[in-house]
Design a protein around this motif. Structure first.
Motif, PDB file in Angstrom:
ATOM      1  N   GLY A 410       0.849  -1.108  -0.039  1.00  0.00           N
ATOM      2  CA  GLY A 410       0.199  -0.159  -0.004  1.00  0.00           C
ATOM      3  C   GLY A 410       0.541   1.105  -0.133  1.00  0.00           C
ATOM      4  N   ASN A 411       0.323   2.341  -0.375  1.00  0.00           N
ATOM      5  CA  ASN A 411       0.899   3.640  -0.639  1.00  0.00           C
ATOM      6  C   ASN A 411      -0.056   4.755  -0.076  1.00  0.00           C
ATOM      7  OD1 ASN A 411       2.906   5.504  -1.133  1.00  0.00           O
ATOM      8  ND2 ASN A 411       2.640   5.639  -3.218  1.00  0.00           N
ATOM      9  N   PRO A 412      -0.252   4.654   1.265  1.00  0.00           N
ATOM     10  CA  PRO A 412      -1.429   5.621   1.939  1.00  0.00           C
ATOM     11  C   PRO A 412      -0.840   7.052   1.808  1.00  0.00           C
ATOM     12  CG  PRO A 412      -0.400   4.332   3.573  1.00  0.00           C
ATOM     13  CD  PRO A 412       0.197   3.786   2.353  1.00  0.00           C
ATOM     14  N   ALA A 413       0.407   7.286   1.747  1.00  0.00           N
ATOM     15  CA  ALA A 413       0.843   8.579   1.700  1.00  0.00           C
ATOM     16  C   ALA A 413       0.289   9.291   0.556  1.00  0.00           C
ATOM     17  CB  ALA A 413       2.240   8.707   1.866  1.00  0.00           C
ATOM     18  N   LEU A 414      -0.036   8.415  -0.473  1.00  0.00           N
ATOM     19  CA  LEU A 414      -0.675   9.334  -1.694  1.00  0.00           C
ATOM     20  C   LEU A 414      -2.002   8.897  -1.762  1.00  0.00           C
ATOM     21  CD1 LEU A 414       1.680   8.604  -4.551  1.00  0.00           C
ATOM     22  CD2 LEU A 414       1.589  10.519  -3.195  1.00  0.00           C
ATOM     23  N   SER A 415      -2.627   7.855  -1.256  1.00  0.00           N
ATOM     24  CA  SER A 415      -4.189   7.311  -1.459  1.00  0.00           C
ATOM     25  C   SER A 415      -5.003   7.665  -0.276  1.00  0.00           C
ATOM     26  CB  SER A 415      -3.970   5.746  -1.846  1.00  0.00           C
ATOM     27  OG  SER A 415      -3.310   5.168  -0.565  1.00  0.00           O
ATOM     28  N   THR A 416      -4.478   8.394   0.636  1.00  0.00           N
ATOM     29  CA  THR A 416      -5.467   8.460   1.536  1.00  0.00           C
ATOM     30  C   THR A 416      -5.581   9.861   1.882  1.00  0.00           C
ATOM     31  OG1 THR A 416      -3.952   8.428   3.239  1.00  0.00           O
ATOM     32  CG2 THR A 416      -4.880   6.225   3.130  1.00  0.00           C
ATOM     33  N   TYR A 438       8.700  -1.698  -4.035  1.00  0.00           N
ATOM     34  CA  TYR A 438       9.275  -0.162  -4.284  1.00  0.00           C
ATOM     35  C   TYR A 438       9.547   0.719  -3.077  1.00  0.00           C
ATOM     36  CZ  TYR A 438       7.972  -0.750  -9.206  1.00  0.00           C
ATOM     37  OH  TYR A 438       7.997  -1.371 -10.491  1.00  0.00           O
ATOM     38  N   LEU A 439      10.651   1.414  -3.056  1.00  0.00           N
ATOM     39  CA  LEU A 439      10.898   2.576  -2.211  1.00  0.00           C
ATOM     40  C   LEU A 439       9.777   4.025  -2.658  1.00  0.00           C
ATOM     41  CD1 LEU A 439      12.493   2.498   0.491  1.00  0.00           C
ATOM     42  CD2 LEU A 439      14.340   3.924  -1.018  1.00  0.00           C
ATOM     43  N   ASN A 440       8.826   3.857  -2.330  1.00  0.00           N
ATOM     44  CA  ASN A 440       7.851   4.759  -2.598  1.00  0.00           C
ATOM     45  C   ASN A 440       7.596   5.822  -1.477  1.00  0.00           C
ATOM     46  OD1 ASN A 440       6.015   3.748  -0.819  1.00  0.00           O
ATOM     47  ND2 ASN A 440       4.950   2.485  -2.487  1.00  0.00           N
ATOM     48  N   GLU A 441       6.560   6.612  -1.738  1.00  0.00           N
ATOM     49  CA  GLU A 441       6.149   7.894  -1.018  1.00  0.00           C
ATOM     50  C   GLU A 441       5.908   7.440   0.305  1.00  0.00           C
ATOM     51  OE1 GLU A 441       6.201   8.679  -4.881  1.00  0.00           O
ATOM     52  OE2 GLU A 441       4.945   7.408  -3.999  1.00  0.00           O
ATOM     53  N   ARG A 444       9.386   4.796   1.907  1.00  0.00           N
ATOM     54  CA  ARG A 444      10.645   5.516   2.132  1.00  0.00           C
ATOM     55  C   ARG A 444      10.907   5.958   3.818  1.00  0.00           C
ATOM     56  NH1 ARG A 444       9.996  11.893   1.574  1.00  0.00           N
ATOM     57  NH2 ARG A 444       7.825  12.115   2.213  1.00  0.00           N
ATOM     58  N   ASN A 445       9.667   5.905   4.378  1.00  0.00           N
ATOM     59  CA  ASN A 445       9.744   6.165   5.797  1.00  0.00           C
ATOM     60  C   ASN A 445       9.709   4.879   6.884  1.00  0.00           C
ATOM     61  OD1 ASN A 445       8.611   9.185   5.902  1.00  0.00           O
ATOM     62  ND2 ASN A 445       7.111   8.103   4.596  1.00  0.00           N
ATOM     63  N   ALA A 446      10.169   3.806   6.103  1.00  0.00           N
ATOM     64  CA  ALA A 446      10.019   2.509   6.667  1.00  0.00           C
ATOM     65  C   ALA A 446      11.429   2.220   7.249  1.00  0.00           C
ATOM     66  CB  ALA A 446       9.404   1.399   5.954  1.00  0.00           C
ATOM     67  N   GLY A 748      13.960  10.465  -0.814  1.00  0.00           N
ATOM     68  CA  GLY A 748      14.152   9.389  -0.275  1.00  0.00           C
ATOM     69  C   GLY A 748      13.389   8.252  -1.182  1.00  0.00           C
ATOM     70  N   THR A 749      12.648   8.374  -2.135  1.00  0.00           N
ATOM     71  CA  THR A 749      12.065   7.603  -3.175  1.00  0.00           C
ATOM     72  C   THR A 749      13.019   6.954  -4.003  1.00  0.00           C
ATOM     73  OG1 THR A 749      11.080   9.155  -4.581  1.00  0.00           O
ATOM     74  CG2 THR A 749       9.655   8.415  -2.621  1.00  0.00           C
ATOM     75  N   ARG A 750      12.716   5.670  -4.720  1.00  0.00           N
ATOM     76  CA  ARG A 750      13.559   5.188  -5.827  1.00  0.00           C
ATOM     77  C   ARG A 750      12.639   4.670  -6.772  1.00  0.00           C
ATOM     78  NH1 ARG A 750      18.044   1.363  -2.483  1.00  0.00           N
ATOM     79  NH2 ARG A 750      18.567   3.015  -0.956  1.00  0.00           N
ATOM     80  N   MET A 751      11.881   5.635  -7.691  1.00  0.00           N
ATOM     81  CA  MET A 751      11.188   5.317  -8.822  1.00  0.00           C
ATOM     82  C   MET A 751      11.263   6.275  -9.810  1.00  0.00           C
ATOM     83  SD  MET A 751       7.463   4.280  -6.576  1.00  0.00           S
ATOM     84  CE  MET A 751       6.677   3.774  -8.039  1.00  0.00           C
TER      85      MET A 751
END
Length: 791
Positions: A410-416, A438-441, A444-446, A748-751
Motif C-alpha cells: 500500500g501507498n497511503p501517503a498518496l492514496s488517503t 518499491y521505495l515509494n512515498e 521511504r519512511n520504513a 528518499g524514493t527510488r522510482m
C-alpha cells in the motif's frame, strides 16, 4: 495442457500462460519467456472469461516485472541519516523483531497499526497469509484501502443480506438494460465486477437491442460508449436514486418477481421515498424531473435490467445510502438474483451456501462498531477503522497512540485523505515496516522494507475477484520463472512476520504455531528460531502446514460443508501441491461448491484439474442463490435496515438544495494507463502527454480566469496545490476533475520513471474530517474547491 512454461529454463524461448494480476478484470495472458525473462505479453485467446482481450496495463506486464527500480533485496534505514541500505534477509527480520519487541515491550500490541493496500486482492498471499498476520498483531489498529474505495457497498450488503461479502454484480452477458452510476469500466476494467473487455460487453448489450445509460459528472470513455449519458452533480446520486424509487411507488411499477416472499421492509422503503420526488431533487442533482421519470419507467419495463454503481457513488458523503439504494432498485424491479440482473458471483473455491434451503432465520446478521477509534471514536467496520483516522491516531498524543506501523502493498501517503498530515505523521512513528517492491512515498519512511519477489515467480489464483466475476471461471497460474535464489516470496515474508509477531504479542498462547519455536535458540533446519529470534525455514514450513490443517479443520466442522465430519488427518494426507500456496488452494477448491470433496464427488475441482487446464475451466453462468446465501436473522432480504433509516435524516437536509454558484466541486478520475499509483514507474504507461491535469469546463475557466495549458492553483478547506489546466466540456459546468495516485518524486524514493512524471497529489485537498458515517469512507468526490491562476 500448459504451453511449455519450463520455469527452470534460462535459455531459448518458451510460451507460458498467466492470469494478469494488475486489475480486477483477471484477463488471461500469453507470455513469451526468453533468457530467463518475460519479454512480451498478449491476450490468451482461449481464456474462458477474457477470450484474448488485453489492455495496456496487461501488455506492460513484462516491463513491470523487469523494472530495474524494483527492490529485490530487503532494506534497513539508518535513522540518523535517513538512508536505506541493502541487507540480508536474516538481518532484515532481526531488525523487524528488535523494533517490534521494543515497541510492544514498552506499550503492548495495541499501539501497533497495520495498513493493507488493494494489491493484496491480486495476490495469493493476500488471501491466504495476510489474515494470519493481521491476527498475530493482536491490535485493533487495522486500516486498509477499503475505506477510500468500496466499504459503503460492503456496509449496504452486510445490512441487507447479512454478510458484507455478498456483493451482487451485473449479469452483463444477459442483461438488456444497464444503468451505471459513477463507474468508468471502459478505463478501470471494472470494479467490484470482474468482467474482462467491459467495452465489448457493453457493445454486446446494444447489439442485442438493449440500452446502456451512464450517470456521471464527466463524459467518460464509458459514457461515450453508452446510449445515453446523464450528467449529475457530484454526491447527489442518493437523492436521484430515491427519486426513481418514488416514481416506482407512485406509478405502481414495483415488481418483486421471484423474490416475492423473500423480502421484508419493501413497503417502508416506499414510504421513505415519498419526499424525494423528481421535482424535489432536480435542483440538487441537475437532472430534469421528466428525465428521472423516464429512466424509472424504462428500468421498470425492461425484462432484464441491472443498476450498478461504483467509485463515484461510494466515495461521497452518502456513500452507504447510495449503495443501499442501488440494491433497493434492483430488488423493487425484480432484477436482483435474476438472470440479466444483479446476481451473486461464486468463486470456484467458495463454500456451498451455508443456510440449507427451507431453514431460514439461522443467520446472525451483521453490524459495525465493535470498537471505535481512539481520537474521533469512529466505529469499526469489517474489523478495521477508517483510514481517514490513521494520521491522527499516530500524531495525537495520549495513551494508546499508534507507535509502530506495518504497511503491506500500500501507498497511503498518496492514496488517503489529508495525505500531507499523514506523510508528516509517518515520520513520528517509533518503528515502521513496509512489505513492498518499491521505495515509494510511503515505504521511504520504513525502518525495514521487505520486497516480495515479482509475480512471475509465484503462483496466481484470484480469491477475492473470482467471487465478483460475471461468469464462474477457475484459473490457476503456476510460476513461470524459477525462484530468485536471493529473493523471497510474499507468503514466506508474511509467515516470518506472523511468527515474529506471535512470539512477541503472546508467546504463551498454546494455539500459537510459533510458541514451540520462537522461544528456543538454535537453527539449522530444526524448526527452532535462531538466536536472534528470527524463525528458520523449518519453522516457516511448519507454519505453512498449520494453515493447511486449520483450513481442513474449518471445512470438516462447517455446516453444509461437503467434507463435514470427515477425519482431518485422512484429508491432510491427500492434499496436493508443490508449495504452501498450492496446498492451501487445493484444500479450498476441493472443499468448495464445485470441489471433489476429497473423492466424495468424482470429477469435481481440485488443484490438478486447474493444472491440467491452464487456460482455465468454465463453470458456467451465474445462478440464482436466494434465499440459501442469506445470513440475516429473518432469513429474508432485509431491505430497510435501521442504520440506513437513521441516516436518512441527513439526506433530507440536502433535499432541494442548490449548489453554491461561487464554488467548484472536485472529482477524481482514472486513466486506462494507470491503476492508482501502481503503474506510474512503467515506461510504457508513463509515456505520452501529461495526464495529471485539471479538467475545467470552458465556462468555469472563463469565470476563474484560468487558461488551457497554464498552471492554476486549486484550494480546498485543508490544502492547496498547483496543476496544469485542461479546458474541456468533458466535465459538466461547476465541476473540476483531477486524477488520483500522483505526487511522485519526493526525497528518499527510488522510482525514476514516476519521478520524471510526478504530477500532483489530489489527496492534499481531501478533508479527513468528511466521512460517510455508516462506512467511515472518506469523501474523495464532491470536494468544494476554489480555482485561481497560479502565481
Amino acid at each position: 495442457m500448459a504451453l511449455e512454461p519450463a520455469p527452470n529454463s534460462s535459455t531459448g524461448s518458451v510460451t507460458a500462460l498467466r492470469t494478469c494480476p494488475l486489475c480486477e478484470a483477471t484477463c488471461g495472458l500469453e507470455l513469451r519467456i526468453e533468457g530467463g525473462r518475460v519479454r512480451t505479453a498478449r491476450g490468451d485467446a482461449q481464456h474462458p472469461l477474457s477470450r484474448g482481450f488485453i489492455c495496456p496495463k496487461g501488455a506492460s506486464f513484462p516491463q513491470l516485472v523487469n523494472d530495474p527500480d524494483r527492490l529485490r533485496r530487503p532494506l534497513v534505514r539508518d535513522r540518523a541519516t535517513g538512508e536505506h541500505r541493502e541487507v540480508s534477509w536474516d538481518e532484515a527480520f532481526a531488525a523487524v523483531r528488535a523494533g517490534l519487541s521494543r515497541v510492544v515491550g514498552a506499550h503492548g500490541p495495541a499501539v501497533v497499526g497495520l495498513y493493507s493496500g488493494n494489491p493484496n486482492a491480486h495476490t495469493m498471499a493476500g488471501g491466504q497469509h495476510l489474515p494470519a498476520f493481521v491476527r498475530s498483531l493482536r491490535t485493533r489498529g487495522r486500516f486498509s484501502a477499503s475505506t477510500v474505495d468500496q466499504m459503503p457497498m460492503h456496509v449496504a450488503c452486510g445490512l441487507v443480506f447479512g454478510h458484507p461479502g455478498l456483493i451482487p454484480v451485473p449479469d452483463l452477458d444477459r442483461t438488456g438494460y444497464l444503468l451505471m452510476l459513477g463507474a468508468n469500466p471502459a478505463v478501470s476494467n471494472g470494479s467490484l465486477c470482474t468482467a474482462p473487455d467491459f467495452p465489448g460487453r457493453l457493445a454486446a448489450i446494444r447489439e442485442r437491442g438493449g440500452k446502456v445509460v451512464v450517470v456521471d459528472p464527466r463524459r467518460t470513455r464509458t459514457a461515450t460508449l453508452a446510449d445515453e449519458h446523464l450528467p449529475i452533480r457530484p454526491g447527489s446520486d442518493a437523492l436521484w436514486l430515491f427519486a426513481i424509487v418514488n416514481v416506482l411507488a407512485a406509478e405502481g411499477l414495483v415488481k418483486l418477481g421471484r423474490l416475492a416472499g423473500q423480502v421484508t421492509g419493501a413497503e417502508r422503503v416506499l414510504e421513505l421515498a415519498a419526499p424525494f420526488t423528481p421535482e424535489a431533487v432536480e435542483a440538487a442533482c441537475g437532472i430534469p424531473a421528466e428525465t428521472t421519470r423516464r429512466i424509472a419507467r424504462e428500468l421498470a419495463a425492461a425484462p432484464r435490467a441491472a443498476v450498478y454503481g461504483r467509485m463515484g457513488t461510494t466515495t461521497v458523503e452518502f456513500g452507504a445510502t447510495t449503495s443501499w439504494l442501488t440494491l433497493v432498485l434492483n430488488v423493487l424491479t425484480g432484477n436482483l438474483d435474476s438472470p440479466g440482473g444483479m446476481m451473486f458471483g461464486r468463486g470456484a473455491h467458495g463454500r456451498a451456501d451455508r443456510v440449507p434451503p427451507g431453514q431460514p432465520g439461522t443467520g446472525r446478521g451483521w453490524g459495525t462498531g465493535r470498537w471505535h477509534s481512539r481520537v474521533r471514536r469512529l466505529p469499526e467496520v469489517m474489523g478495521e477503522l477508517p483510514v481517514a483516522t490513521l494520521a491522527e491516531e499516530i500524531d495525537t498524543p495520549g495513551e494508546g497512540r499508534l507507535r509502530a506501523l506495518f504497511t503491506v502493498a500500500g501507498n497511503p501517503a498518496l492514496s488517503t485523505p489529508d495525505s500531507g498530515r499523514l506523510a508528516a505523521a509517518l515520520t513520528q512513528l517509533d518503528f515502521m515496516v513496509s512489505v513492498d517492491p518499491y521505495l515509494n512515498e510511503t515505504s521511504r519512511n520504513a525502518d525495514v522494507v521487505l520486497p516480495p519477489t515479482d509475480s512471475a515467480r509465484v503462483g496466481h489464483y484470484d480469491f477475492s475477484l473470482g467471487a465478483l466475476a460475471v461468469r464462474t471461471v477457475a484459473t490457476y497460474s503456476p510460476p513461470v520463472l524459477p525462484p530468485d535464489p536471493t529473493g523471497m516470496a510474499e507468503h514466506d515474508i508474511l509467515a516470518r512476520l506472523t511468527l515474529i509477531a506471535q512470539a512477541l504479542t503472546d508467546p504463551s498462547d498454546p494455539s500459537d504455531p510459533s510458541a514451540s519455536t520462537a522461544s528456543t535458540a538454535g537453527s539449522g533446519g530444526s524448526g527452532e528460531a535462531a538466536a536472534d529470534g528470527v524463525p528458520d525455514q523449518a519453522a516457516v514450513d511448519a507454519f505453512h502446514e498449520s494453515l493447511v490443517l486449520d483450513a481442513l479443520r474449518r471445512a470438516v466442522g462447517e455446516r453444509g460443508s461437503p467434507v463435514l465430519g470427515r477425519d482431518v488427518a485422512e484429508l491432510h494426507a491427500q492434499v496436493d501441491g508443490a508449495s504452501a500456496p498450492e496446498r492451501l488452494l487445493d484444500v479450498a477448491l476441493r472443499t468448495g461448491h464445485f470441489g471433489d470433496a476429497f473423492g466424495a464427488r468424482p470429477g469435481g475441482l481440485r488443484l490438478s484439474t486447474l493444472l491440467a487446464n491452464p487456460h482455465g475451466v468454465d463453470l458456467g453462468p451465474l445462478e440464482p442463490r436466494v434465499p440459501a446465501l442469506l445470513r440475516t436473522p429473518s432469513g429474508t432480504i432485509e431491505l430497510c435496515p435501521e442504520p440506513v433509516v437513521a441516516d436518512l435524516d441527513r439526506l433530507r437536509t440536502v433535499l432541494g438544495a442548490r449548489p453554491a454558484t461561487s464554488e467548484l466541486t472536485l472529482i477524481g478520475r482514472r486513466h486506462l494507463r494507470t491503476n492508482n499509483s501502481w503503474m506510474h514507474n512503467v515506461p510504457a504507461m508513463a509515456k505520452g502527454r501529461n495526464r495529471c491535469t485539471l479538467l475545467v469546463h470552458p465556462r468555469d475557466a472563463d469565470r476563474s480566469g484560468v487558461r488551457d495549458g497554464e498552471p492554476a492553483r486549486v484550494t480546498s478547506a485543508v490544502g492547496s496545490l498547483e496543476v496544469t489546466v485542461q479546458v474541456s466540456d468533458e466535465v459538466m459546468a461547476g465541476v473540476v476533475c483531477l486524477p488520483h495516485g500522483w505526487g511522485h518524486g519526493l526525497a528518499g524514493t527510488r522510482m525514476s520513471v514516476a519521478a520524471a512524471h510526478p504530477g500532483v497529489n489530489t489527496n492534499v485537498l481531501t478533508d479527513a474530517s468528511r466521512l460517510d458515517p455508516l462506512s467511515g469512507t472518506a469523501v474523495l468526490n464532491g470536494i468544494p474547491v476554489r480555482v485561481t491562476p497560479a502565481g
